[in-house]
Each structure stands twice: as structure tokens, then as C-alpha cells.
Design a protein around this motif. Sequence first.
Motif: not given
Length: 150
Positions: A85-92, A100-105, A112-117
Amino acid sequence: MSSATIVREYEIPSPDVAVGAETALAELVGLRSSFDTSAPGELVALHLELPTFAARLLVDALTALAEGHAVTVVPVPAELTTQGAADILNVSRPYLIKLLDERKLPYRRVGNRRKVLLEHLLRYKQRDDEFRQGILDDLSREAQAIGLEY
């Protein structure tokens, strides 16, 4: 050759439509030897029926090539790791985890892994791009209002 990262949303075809497009394109593999012996720029006549989504994808790829960009088509799973997901957004990755922690996504946990649709990620990216463009438009208007030339 320049490179550009463009992520476009294409409709997700039903499996039978995708297989039909794959079959149509596989016919080209049989013609590969005639393509290999053709001179660059030589036209080859062929009849090929493709579903709309496949034709759009090919037109976009050819347009990018004509503009001098490199083109890479990579299958992306519907659910991404935080690094993907970070690679697609071009962010770290740490920045993405902050989002994710701020619930913006939205995301879900698998162990123990996070998955993003992918769907959520692309929607967030579109909103963020629109927000950034709005800020640029505002800055441009303000610069013109005070007489700055750029």
C-alpha cells in the motif's frame, strides 16, 4: 526514457470475460514469429476481438509509450500489505501506518499484520490527489491576485 507512475482503475471483469480476453491475446503468441521478423514500424494486419476493459488497458499503455514513458503492468492483489500500500501511495511504510492508526484509511488485521483493500487505497489516493490539487489551485489564484508571475 522517462517513467511515470499512473494508477488507473479499470472495471474488474468477470472470470469468463477475462478468460476470453486472455484467449484472444494468446492467439497473438502464435503470431509472435511473424512479429519477430517484421521490420520496426511495419504494419501487421490482424483481427482481434477484445472486451472493452482489455482494449482500454492496451490503449492507455500504448498512449503512455507514445509519450515516451516506460510502461509496467503489474497484477495487484485486492488486499495489500502495508508495504504494498505504501508503494502505491509512494510514501514510507511508517507514514502509511500512521494513516492507518489515525483511521484515515480503513484496514483489517490478519494475525499481527494489517491488510488494506486496494479499493479503499485507490479511493484514499483519489481524495488526497484532489485535496492537493485544490491547494495548488488556491495558491495559484493567490499568486495571480497579488501579481506574482511564475
